[in-house]
Design a protein around this motif. Structure first.
Motif, PDB file in Angstrom:
ATOM      1  N   LYS A 163      -5.977  21.123   3.909  1.00 41.52           N
ATOM      2  CA  LYS A 163      -6.401  20.077   2.687  1.00 41.52           C
ATOM      3  C   LYS A 163      -7.705  19.868   3.151  1.00 41.52           C
ATOM      4  CE  LYS A 163      -5.428  15.654   4.026  1.00 41.52           C
ATOM      5  NZ  LYS A 163      -4.721  14.380   4.192  1.00 41.52           N
TER       6      LYS A 163
ATOM      7  N   ALA B 137      -9.275   2.974  -4.046  1.00 48.08           N
ATOM      8  CA  ALA B 137      -8.585   3.677  -5.029  1.00 48.08           C
ATOM      9  C   ALA B 137      -8.542   3.423  -6.566  1.00 48.08           C
ATOM     10  CB  ALA B 137      -6.792   3.465  -4.813  1.00 48.08           C
TER      11      ALA B 137
ATOM     12  N   PHE C 289      -8.445   6.199   8.420  1.00 42.34           N
ATOM     13  CA  PHE C 289      -7.569   7.262   8.881  1.00 42.34           C
ATOM     14  C   PHE C 289      -8.178   8.716   8.662  1.00 42.34           C
ATOM     15  CE2 PHE C 289      -5.987   9.145   4.949  1.00 42.34           C
ATOM     16  CZ  PHE C 289      -6.266   8.535   4.030  1.00 42.34           C
ATOM     17  N   ILE C 290      -7.882   9.721   9.184  1.00 35.95           N
ATOM     18  CA  ILE C 290      -7.944  10.902   8.937  1.00 35.95           C
ATOM     19  C   ILE C 290      -6.939  11.871   9.512  1.00 35.95           C
ATOM     20  CG2 ILE C 290      -9.604  11.560  11.111  1.00 35.95           C
ATOM     21  CD1 ILE C 290     -11.370  13.101   8.544  1.00 35.95           C
TER      22      ILE C 290
ATOM     23  N   GLU D  41      -3.712  10.838  10.862  1.00 36.69           N
ATOM     24  CA  GLU D  41      -2.565  11.234   9.767  1.00 36.69           C
ATOM     25  C   GLU D  41      -1.758  12.455  10.361  1.00 36.69           C
ATOM     26  OE1 GLU D  41      -4.205  11.969   5.997  1.00 36.69           O
ATOM     27  OE2 GLU D  41      -2.177  12.464   5.076  1.00 36.69           O
TER      28      GLU D  41
ATOM     29  N   GLN E 102       2.865   3.529  -3.186  1.00 37.66           N
ATOM     30  CA  GLN E 102       2.716   4.771  -3.458  1.00 37.66           C
ATOM     31  C   GLN E 102       3.884   5.443  -3.945  1.00 37.66           C
ATOM     32  OE1 GLN E 102      -0.870   5.303  -0.031  1.00 37.66           O
ATOM     33  NE2 GLN E 102       0.666   7.114   0.002  1.00 37.66           N
TER      34      GLN E 102
ATOM     35  N   PHE F 221      -5.739   0.075  -0.890  1.00 37.11           N
ATOM     36  CA  PHE F 221      -6.649   0.905  -0.749  1.00 37.11           C
ATOM     37  C   PHE F 221      -7.766   0.654  -1.695  1.00 37.11           C
ATOM     38  CE2 PHE F 221      -6.334   6.118   0.077  1.00 37.11           C
ATOM     39  CZ  PHE F 221      -7.491   6.004   0.545  1.00 37.11           C
TER      40      PHE F 221
ATOM     41  N   ARG G 268     -10.521   5.843   3.722  1.00 41.00           N
ATOM     42  CA  ARG G 268     -10.772   7.252   4.320  1.00 41.00           C
ATOM     43  C   ARG G 268     -11.869   7.239   5.164  1.00 41.00           C
ATOM     44  NH1 ARG G 268     -11.121  10.448  -1.171  1.00 41.00           N
ATOM     45  NH2 ARG G 268     -12.101   8.577  -1.556  1.00 41.00           N
ATOM     46  N   THR G 269     -12.556   8.250   5.735  1.00 40.60           N
ATOM     47  CA  THR G 269     -13.699   7.856   6.760  1.00 40.60           C
ATOM     48  C   THR G 269     -14.943   7.965   6.449  1.00 40.60           C
ATOM     49  OG1 THR G 269     -13.200  10.480   6.949  1.00 40.60           O
ATOM     50  CG2 THR G 269     -12.267   9.276   8.611  1.00 40.60           C
TER      51      THR G 269
ATOM     52  N   ARG H 256       0.908  -1.185  -0.052  1.00 38.39           N
ATOM     53  CA  ARG H 256      -0.059  -0.127   0.015  1.00 38.39           C
ATOM     54  C   ARG H 256       0.724   1.409  -0.039  1.00 38.39           C
ATOM     55  NH1 ARG H 256      -0.704   4.736   2.543  1.00 38.39           N
ATOM     56  NH2 ARG H 256      -0.424   3.757   4.438  1.00 38.39           N
TER      57      ARG H 256
HETATM   58  C1  LIG Z   1      -0.750   9.531   4.174  1.00 38.79           C
HETATM   59  C2  LIG Z   1      -1.165   8.675   3.223  1.00 38.79           C
HETATM   60  O1  LIG Z   1      -0.409   7.937   2.503  1.00 38.79           O
HETATM   61  S1  LIG Z   1      -2.871   8.610   2.824  1.00 38.79           S
HETATM   62  C3  LIG Z   1      -3.025   7.431   1.355  1.00 38.79           C
HETATM   63  C4  LIG Z   1      -2.663   8.192   0.180  1.00 38.79           C
HETATM   64  N1  LIG Z   1      -2.752   7.359  -0.868  1.00 38.79           N
HETATM   65  C5  LIG Z   1      -3.530   7.637  -2.153  1.00 38.79           C
HETATM   66  O2  LIG Z   1      -3.964   8.917  -2.165  1.00 38.79           O
HETATM   67  C6  LIG Z   1      -3.511   6.738  -2.956  1.00 38.79           C
HETATM   68  C7  LIG Z   1      -5.074   6.440  -3.661  1.00 38.79           C
HETATM   69  N2  LIG Z   1      -5.721   7.503  -3.834  1.00 38.79           N
HETATM   70  C8  LIG Z   1      -6.429   7.580  -4.744  1.00 38.79           C
HETATM   71  O3  LIG Z   1      -6.709   6.792  -5.689  1.00 38.79           O
HETATM   72  C9  LIG Z   1      -7.395   8.745  -5.133  1.00 38.79           C
HETATM   73  O4  LIG Z   1      -6.965   9.910  -4.246  1.00 38.79           O
HETATM   74  C10 LIG Z   1      -8.827   8.516  -4.305  1.00 38.79           C
HETATM   75  C11 LIG Z   1      -9.677   7.463  -5.055  1.00 38.79           C
HETATM   76  C12 LIG Z   1      -8.836   8.012  -2.733  1.00 38.79           C
HETATM   77  C13 LIG Z   1      -9.750   9.722  -4.021  1.00 38.79           C
HETATM   78  O5  LIG Z   1      -9.899  10.168  -5.540  1.00 38.79           O
HETATM   79  P1  LIG Z   1     -10.588  11.651  -5.936  1.00 38.79           P
HETATM   80  O6  LIG Z   1     -12.088  11.566  -5.159  1.00 38.79           O
HETATM   81  O7  LIG Z   1     -10.671  11.931  -6.961  1.00 38.79           O
HETATM   82  O8  LIG Z   1     -10.099  12.853  -4.737  1.00 38.79           O
HETATM   83  P2  LIG Z   1      -8.652  13.413  -4.602  1.00 38.79           P
HETATM   84  O9  LIG Z   1      -7.719  12.513  -4.324  1.00 38.79           O
HETATM   85  O10 LIG Z   1      -8.258  14.574  -5.748  1.00 38.79           O
HETATM   86  O11 LIG Z   1      -8.689  14.338  -3.241  1.00 38.79           O
HETATM   87  C14 LIG Z   1      -8.925  13.455  -2.167  1.00 38.79           C
HETATM   88  C15 LIG Z   1     -10.154  13.799  -1.346  1.00 38.79           C
HETATM   89  O12 LIG Z   1     -10.042  13.169  -0.155  1.00 38.79           O
HETATM   90  C16 LIG Z   1     -10.394  13.806   1.044  1.00 38.79           C
HETATM   91  N3  LIG Z   1      -9.742  13.190   2.068  1.00 38.79           N
HETATM   92  C17 LIG Z   1      -8.359  12.953   2.249  1.00 38.79           C
HETATM   93  N4  LIG Z   1      -8.282  12.182   3.402  1.00 38.79           N
HETATM   94  C18 LIG Z   1      -9.550  11.943   3.683  1.00 38.79           C
HETATM   95  C19 LIG Z   1      -9.707  11.276   4.908  1.00 38.79           C
HETATM   96  N5  LIG Z   1      -8.962  10.644   5.613  1.00 38.79           N
HETATM   97  N6  LIG Z   1     -11.148  10.950   5.152  1.00 38.79           N
HETATM   98  C20 LIG Z   1     -12.179  11.833   4.153  1.00 38.79           C
HETATM   99  N7  LIG Z   1     -11.585  12.351   3.286  1.00 38.79           N
HETATM  100  C21 LIG Z   1     -10.770  12.471   3.034  1.00 38.79           C
HETATM  101  C22 LIG Z   1      -9.712  15.275   0.516  1.00 38.79           C
HETATM  102  O13 LIG Z   1     -10.062  16.005   1.634  1.00 38.79           O
HETATM  103  C23 LIG Z   1     -10.281  15.309  -0.716  1.00 38.79           C
HETATM  104  O14 LIG Z   1     -11.675  15.764  -0.743  1.00 38.79           O
HETATM  105  P3  LIG Z   1     -12.068  16.874  -1.767  1.00 38.79           P
HETATM  106  O15 LIG Z   1     -12.190  16.104  -3.074  1.00 38.79           O
HETATM  107  O16 LIG Z   1     -13.596  16.886  -1.300  1.00 38.79           O
HETATM  108  O17 LIG Z   1     -11.240  17.991  -1.540  1.00 38.79           O
END
Ligand SMILES: CC(=O)SCCNC(=O)CCNC(=O)[C@H](O)C(C)(C)COP(=O)(O)OP(=O)(O)OC[C@H]1O[C@@H](n2cnc3c(N)ncnc32)[C@H](O)[C@@H]1OP(=O)(O)O
Ligand SMILES: CC(C)C(=O)C(=O)O
Ligand SMILES: [Mg+2]
Length: 514
Positions: free
Chosen positions: A111, A51, A100-101, A142, A18, A48, A76-77, A14
């Motif tokens: 953010k 994702a 996580f949040i 986080e 990244q 994830f 996410r939450t 995971r």
């Molecule tokens: C610290 C870490 O490693 S966290 C994990 C990081 N890993 C990744 O991000 C990999 C996988 N991620 C993805 O494939 C994409 O980001 C997805 C599918 C999760 C989300 O994609 P999208 O819906 O297009 O959103 P995008 O990535 O642009 O933005 C993230 C959104 O999640 C929100 N968000 C971030 N963390 C959290 C959380 N823990 N709980 C709820 N919402 C959250 C952000 O505020 C943002 O919301 P917004 O679009 O309302 O502004």
């Protein structure tokens, strides 16, 4: 006194994934997960699930394949994320949802754009929802290392009440410092009234190169789960490396109050698998899994290791999955290692004077060559070298032309039996052209078995060292050549091999062969 168990939570699939460029397919993730299971890792974070469809399928496939480790998905939450994670984990023997949040002011304001109260509400709702779907729920604050202490106390107490059984305090941006970070963990564990209902965990990033140090400090301060990755793979500068954490705890069992149930002999094979699947090479000086982690080139160290291994080794190479440690012969080596290697090759020296003479020749060679291999030693110890006066082919000069759109060409001048001769040829590349031109003059009929180039030092001005292996009528020889011009080094190596064939060195001294 019995020790606490330290839970090893691997997130190679995971957080490791990244790392830009480290994406893995479903089948690749399953192969790595099976190795992690064999190693005895407690928790495998497989992806994830929300994702992408591919990540969902990967978590599902790992959940199907792995039976002896807990399989986990990040979420996410939001309810949709948590439902997707639960769905992917449906077939897991033991499944965990990791929600996580962010809890730091900077993340909440810029953010998430959420008020702190809102973050607490979302976290509690997420944990409750997840607990309705699986028994094992982990919650992460986080950016914990940049979060306010009172706010973390508040949110953690509430998520534990909501059913979280693991509380993770990530150093998301690698900002932590070992003393301060460890203290944060113990302060929270001491202050939160229901802290005893959860395992406290850490997840450290390596932006300042402190991921392992921070994790270990947290362990000393009460954390009982460490999140880590094979080879330290992970977002930006990576995560804490699994192999370093496991071996630190094992090697310094006198200090760490915990034990891990990992089969460390699986570390090197797993490291290699991850490296080959992701295409991320392991640096030679990487602890535990780097090619030099159990190699010694310096004479004083080699002498010590030969006399008593523990003089310079705090772990056994075999215990982490290497075949053995390695004594590399090079310009820093001394007589003890030189003599020991010769004896392994069945070459014994009659007396100290013979050893000193051979050692002087060895040092001369080592000044020109990175590493001295067994073939080099055997050649060095062969008393029949072509005498300088007997050398049939000598390099005089060459001109090689390589231009886009034109066939590469080489004009070469050699002395054959001391008579200068010239030839020109075209080839598939400038080296091929130079070899063809050489063959026009020598007509050896030898087969080229190997051609390899190494840079002796780094940088574009470094000496190139070429090795050429030729075969003729069952006789095999290795020729070496060095020059800052790689084409010249290649021709020198080719001529060196031809001269060895001519001198019939192998007939008298078969050890010069491979
Ligand atoms: C610290 C870490 O490693 S966290 C994990 C990081 N890993 C990744 O991000 C990999 C996988 N991620 C993805 O494939 C994409 O980001 C997805 C599918 C999760 C989300 O994609 P999208 O819906 O297009 O959103 P995008 O990535 O642009 O933005 C993230 C959104 O999640 C929100 N968000 C971030 N963390 C959290 C959380 N823990 N709980 C709820 N919402 C959250 C952000 O505020 C943002 O919301 P917004 O679009 O309302 O502004
Ligand atoms: C999702 C969390 C655990 C994370 O990867 C981090 O904060 O670095
Ligand atoms: Mg992370």
């Amino acid at each position: 006194m019995s020790k606490d168990r330290l839970i090893i939570f691997d997130t190679t699939l995971r957080d490791g994934e990244q790392s830009p460029g480290a994406s893995m397919t479903r089948d690749e993730k399953v192969r790595i997960a099976k190795m992690l299971e064999k190693m005895g890792v407690d928790v495998i974070e497989a992806g994830f699930a929300i994702a992408s469809v591919g990540d969902f399928e990967s978590v599902r496939a790992v959940a199907d394949a792995v039976k002896n480790s807990t399989v986990c998905s990040l979420a996410r939450t939001g309810a949709e994320d948590i439902d997707r994670a639960a769905e992917a984990l449906r077939s897991a023997e033991s499944g965990r949802i990791h929600t996580f949040i962010a809890t730091s002011p900077i993340h909440m304001e810029y953010k998430l754009r959420m008020a702190p109260d809102n973050v607490v509400e979302r976290a509690v709702a997420a944990v409750k929802h997840a607990r309705n779907l699986v028994a094992d729920v982990e919650f992460s604050c986080e950016d914990a290392s940049r979060s306010e202490y009172d706010f973390m106390c508040r949110i953690i107490e509430q998520v534990i009440d909501a059913g979280a059984r693991t509380i993770n305090l990530p150093d998301t941006v690698g900002y932590g410092e070992p003393g301060e970070y460890g203290e944060m963990v113990s302060r929270l564990m001491n202050a939160i009234p229901n802290a005893d209902k959860a395992v406290f965990s850490v997840h450290c990033h390596n932006d300042l190169g402190l991921a392992v140090a921070n994790s270990l400090s947290a362990v000393m301060h009460g954390a009982r789960q460490v999140e880590c990755t094979i080879n330290g793979l992970g977002e930006r500068a990576g995560n804490a490396s699994l192999e370093e954490l496991v071996m630190a705890v094992r090697t310094r069992a006198d200090i760490f109050p915990v034990e891990v149930s990992v089969d460390a002999t699986q570390i090197v094979p797993t490291s290699r698998l991850v490296s080959s699947i992701t295409g991320f090479p392991v640096q030679p000086n990487k602890a535990i899994v780097g090619a030099n982690a159990f190699a010694h080139e310096s004479g004083i160290h080699q002498d010590g290791v030969l006399k008593y291994r523990e003089t310079y080794e705090i772990m056994r190479a075999e215990d982490v999955g290497w075949n053995a440690n390695k004594l590399v012969l090079g310009k820093h080596s001394g007589r003890a290692a030189f003599k020991a290697r010769l004896e392994e090759l069945g070459i014994s020296l009659d007396n100290q004077a013979a050893l000193n003479l051979a050692f002087t020749r060895f040092k001369e060679l080592a000044d020109k060559k990175h590493e001295i291999f067994d073939e080099d030693l055997q050649a060095l110890m062969s008393d029949v070298q072509p005498e300088e006066s007997d050398v049939k082919y000598r390099f005089i000069g060459l001109e090689a032309v390589s231009k886009t759109g034109l066939k590469p060409r080489a004009d070469i001048e050699l002395a054959v039996d001391n008579t200068p001769q010239q030839a020109s040829a075209e080839g598939d590349g400038p080296v091929d052209a130079a070899f063809k031109a050489t063959e026009m003059l020598v007509n050896s009929g030898a087969n080229l078995l190997l051609y390899s180039v190494n840079a002796i030092t780094s940088g574009t001005d470094s000496q190139g060292e070429v090795q050429v292996r030729l075969e003729k009528d069952g006789t095999i020889v290795n020729g070496n050549g060095a020059d800052t011009d790689i084409i010249i080094a290649s021709v020198k190596a080719y001529l060196d091999a031809l001269n060895l064939l001519e001198a019939g060195v192998l007939k008298a001294h078969p050890q010069r062969g491979i």
